[in-house]
Design an enzyme around this catalytic site. Structure first.
Site, PDB file in Angstrom:
ATOM      1  N   ASP A   1       0.718  -1.185  -0.138  1.00  0.00           N
ATOM      2  CA  ASP A   1      -0.190   0.011   0.077  1.00  0.00           C
ATOM      3  C   ASP A   1       0.989   1.321   0.132  1.00  0.00           C
ATOM      4  O   ASP A   1       1.975   1.340   0.317  1.00  0.00           O
ATOM      5  CB  ASP A   1      -1.093   0.075   1.068  1.00  0.00           C
ATOM      6  CG  ASP A   1      -0.518   0.308   2.517  1.00  0.00           C
ATOM      7  OD1 ASP A   1      -1.309   0.298   3.524  1.00  0.00           O
ATOM      8  OD2 ASP A   1       0.717   0.394   2.536  1.00  0.00           O
TER       9      ASP A   1
ATOM     10  N   GLU B   1      -6.131   2.428  -0.476  1.00  0.00           N
ATOM     11  CA  GLU B   1      -4.580   2.431  -1.004  1.00  0.00           C
ATOM     12  C   GLU B   1      -3.822   0.934  -1.000  1.00  0.00           C
ATOM     13  O   GLU B   1      -2.775   0.981  -1.396  1.00  0.00           O
ATOM     14  CB  GLU B   1      -3.690   3.481  -0.444  1.00  0.00           C
ATOM     15  CG  GLU B   1      -3.550   3.151   0.872  1.00  0.00           C
ATOM     16  CD  GLU B   1      -4.336   3.729   1.902  1.00  0.00           C
ATOM     17  OE1 GLU B   1      -4.070   3.926   3.365  1.00  0.00           O
ATOM     18  OE2 GLU B   1      -5.531   3.722   1.647  1.00  0.00           O
TER      19      GLU B   1
ATOM     20  N   HIS C   1      -8.648  15.148  -2.170  1.00  0.00           N
ATOM     21  CA  HIS C   1      -8.771  13.691  -2.564  1.00  0.00           C
ATOM     22  C   HIS C   1      -8.926  13.499  -4.217  1.00  0.00           C
ATOM     23  O   HIS C   1      -8.593  12.307  -4.465  1.00  0.00           O
ATOM     24  CB  HIS C   1     -10.273  13.648  -2.027  1.00  0.00           C
ATOM     25  CG  HIS C   1     -10.559  13.189  -0.683  1.00  0.00           C
ATOM     26  ND1 HIS C   1     -10.149  12.249   0.122  1.00  0.00           N
ATOM     27  CD2 HIS C   1     -10.822  14.013   0.526  1.00  0.00           C
ATOM     28  CE1 HIS C   1     -10.286  12.416   1.525  1.00  0.00           C
ATOM     29  NE2 HIS C   1     -10.762  13.571   1.702  1.00  0.00           N
TER      30      HIS C   1
ATOM     31  N   ASP D   1      -6.886  10.432  -5.905  1.00  0.00           N
ATOM     32  CA  ASP D   1      -7.466   9.499  -6.589  1.00  0.00           C
ATOM     33  C   ASP D   1      -6.367   9.543  -7.874  1.00  0.00           C
ATOM     34  O   ASP D   1      -6.248   8.366  -8.537  1.00  0.00           O
ATOM     35  CB  ASP D   1      -8.810  10.147  -7.375  1.00  0.00           C
ATOM     36  CG  ASP D   1      -9.887   9.762  -6.324  1.00  0.00           C
ATOM     37  OD1 ASP D   1      -9.664   8.870  -5.418  1.00  0.00           O
ATOM     38  OD2 ASP D   1     -11.016  10.247  -6.545  1.00  0.00           O
TER      39      ASP D   1
ATOM     40  N   ASN E   1      -4.007  12.984   0.757  1.00  0.00           N
ATOM     41  CA  ASN E   1      -5.337  13.281   0.609  1.00  0.00           C
ATOM     42  C   ASN E   1      -5.699  14.861   1.295  1.00  0.00           C
ATOM     43  O   ASN E   1      -6.179  15.750   0.813  1.00  0.00           O
ATOM     44  CB  ASN E   1      -6.286  12.432   1.241  1.00  0.00           C
ATOM     45  CG  ASN E   1      -6.670  11.492   0.179  1.00  0.00           C
ATOM     46  OD1 ASN E   1      -6.677  11.536  -1.011  1.00  0.00           O
ATOM     47  ND2 ASN E   1      -6.935   9.908   0.629  1.00  0.00           N
TER      48      ASN E   1
END
Length: 297
Positions: A171, A215, A184, A188, A179
């Site tokens: 991850d 993630e 955010h 993404d 974020n």
């Protein structure tokens, strides 16, 4: 799950021996579906009247390719399709036969098939993958549902055949900070860019690459032991660390922590194998992040 006793395994092998060659839809619709090659000649295309009709993919020609049985072999021929046919990522020359090998990946349009010859144990295990097989809408790779079904199928296969099988679990480090700092939408962007970079540089056609959630990501590597998987993981780690993630003119620093686990005699379930990789991932985080840790080492 298939039991490991010799009698049960022998019954499974006998059942598998009766299975004809088949194509499995691994990307596209109907995902997970098996097309058994029971005829001497099978036509694939978008025409609803032919043998294997993939009507949902506009990039497939009406009569796209042909599969022919030649003794024990299955031969693929592109029939002069508009967008071509690929085997393991390599374009096929129109009207030129290509002999298919076990687990070859066949690309037509945006659809991907996996080829399995007659008599393969895997054919039994891939039978129900279509029920939970979906693509993650953000990253365009497999989602958790498909991953867990594929993990179970691959685990059973490699356990029965005593072949190498490894899992990479990773991850993004400090993703919440990304974020919180950049927004955010930037988060993404990082997830999509990460998936695209890994898919294009480190994922083989036969691997299963999926977003586990948030993630977190997982890659299933058949016929690869832990050292080999660790090499792939290190390649991924280095590629992400050095990549320029630029969002709205700002570079976002991104690193990964990665855990690797391989199937051995002590692991009795697919979930145990996944947990071993997850535990190694957390060891990588505890060790300072941006590193690869192999389970049990």
């Amino acid at each position: 799950m298939m039991k490991g006793d010799p009698e049960t395994i022998q019954k499974e092998l006998e059942h598998a021996a009766k299975q004809p060659a088949c194509l499995i839809v691994v990307r596209g619709s109907p995902q997970g579906h098996r097309y058994f090659l029971t005829q001497e000649e099978t036509i694939i295309g978008r025409d609803p009247a032919i043998d294997i009709a993939i009507t949902s993919d506009p990039n497939i020609s009406r009569r796209h390719a042909k599969l022919s049985k030649q003794g024990e072999q299955v031969v693929l021929i592109d029939m002069g399709s508009s967008n071509g046919t690929k085997v393991n990522g390599k374009p096929c020359t129109a009207n030129t036969p290509v002999v298919l090998a076990k687990e070859d990946m066949i690309g037509m349009g945006t659809t991907q098939f996996k080829f399995l010859p007659a008599g393969q144990l895997e054919t039994l295990y891939y039978g129900n993958l279509g029920d939970a097989a979906h693509i993650d809408p953000l990253t365009s790779i497999y989602n958790k549902g498909f991953l867990l079904e594929a993990l179970d199928a691959e685990f059973k296969r490699h356990k029965a055949l005593h072949t190498d099988f490894s899992v990479i679990f990773f991850d993004l480090d400090h993703f919440k900070k990304i974020n919180d700092t950049y927004g955010h939408d930037a988060g993404d962007f990082v997830l999509k860019e990460t998936s695209s970079l890994i898919y294009s540089t480190a994922v083989r056609p036969k691997d299963v690459f999926a977003r586990y959630g948030g993630e977190e990501f997982v890659i299933l590597l058949g016929n690869v032991n832990a050292p080999g998987a660790a090499q792939s993981a290190e390649k991924i780690r280095a590629a992400i660390e050095s990549h320029m993630f630029i969002y709205e003119g700002k570079r976002i620093p991104v690193t990964l922590s990665i855990g690797v686990a391989e199937l051995d005699s002590s692991i009795e379930s697919a979930q145990t194998l996944l947990r071993a990789a997850d535990k190694a991932l957390y060891a990588a985080k505890a060790g300072g992040r941006n590193r690869v840790v192999i389970s049990g080492r």
